[in-house]
Design a protein around this motif. Structure first.
Motif: not given
Length: 255
Positions: A50-65
């Motif tokens: 779950l931690v890895a999944l959350l961190a991956a989502f954080a990177l996706l959000f950063a890319g979108w931003a």
């Protein structure tokens, strides 16, 4: 007078920072809980995923931003930078583990004796396929048993000294005797590097009044890939045992 539109703050930047921070806190919390025995290993592994999944989502959000910032001049650069950096730090151990998974062979049970491996405390049988035998011998040429010109009793004492320095919880089976030959099996519970996943270890001491033969086995309880951990444990233990024997006898012993 020309009116300029007000710059918006993209929500993705804030979500990146918050998601990354939560993944970091969750990683530290679950690792600490598992280290002190408050979290069981199966739950620990699920939380790590779950931690890895959350961190991956954080990177996706950063890319979108970042895309919004680049194309439309949205605000949120600090949040997306913080989110991306934290997420990358969290994912760094996963990246290293992935690299090790590609580098080391997919093995989780390693033994110096591939034919009659020492028995583990839980009774697991060493049932390596011919392909796994070949992988171990090619990837871990230093995983070899030891033969010392020492009486059986002295070899047992030295093995136990090295065991105490490892800090592993261990138990000793009764000595088996067959004429002049004697055999002792020691089982222990260790843990893997960094993740501290449980590992079973078995050390067999066989010999007589003239020579002693040491064989060792290390097997992971979870997963089919140990990332080289078991072979490294055996090599380090037997190397320290070599030093112990040399220090006690003054004679360098061979394998």
């Amino acid at each position: 007078m020309t009116a300029f539109p007000e710059r918006q703050t993209t929500m993705a930047a804030g979500w990146s920072r918050r998601t990354a921070a939560f993944s970091a806190v969750l990683l530290i919390t679950v690792w600490t809980g598992h280290h002190f025995g408050l979290v069981e290993t199966p739950a620990y592994l699920w939380v790590l995923a779950l931690v890895a999944l959350l961190a991956a989502f954080a990177l996706l959000f950063a890319g979108w931003a970042f895309a919004r910032l680049w194309n439309f001049g949205d605000q949120g650069g600090r949040d997306l930078t913080a989110g991306a950096l934290i997420a990358l730090l969290v994912l760094a151990p996963y990246a290293v583990a992935s690299w090790w998974a590609l580098t080391f062979p997919p093995l989780s049970d390693i033994s110096t004796d591939l034919e009659t491996a020492p028995a583990l405390a839980d009774g697991r049988i060493f049932a390596a396929t011919p392909g796994e035998w070949r992988l171990q011998t090619q990837a871990y040429p230093l995983v070899n048993g030891r033969r010392y010109d020492l009486p059986f009793s002295e070899a047992v004492v030295m093995v136990q000294k090295v065991l105490r320095r490892q800090g592993w919880k261990n138990s000793t089976m009764p000595v088996l005797e067959n004429g002049d030959a004697r055999e002792l099996l020691i089982t222990a519970a260790a843990s893997s590097f960094a993740l501290e996943l449980p590992v079973d270890v078995a050390i067999r001491v066989a010999g007589n009044e003239e020579i002693s033969v040491i064989d060792m086995r290390s097997a992971s309880r979870y997963g089919r890939h140990d990332l080289g951990d078991n072979a490294d444990r055996i090599v380090r233990f037997l190397k320290e045992l070599d030093q112990e024997v040399t220090g006690q006898t003054g004679i360098e012993q061979g394998q």
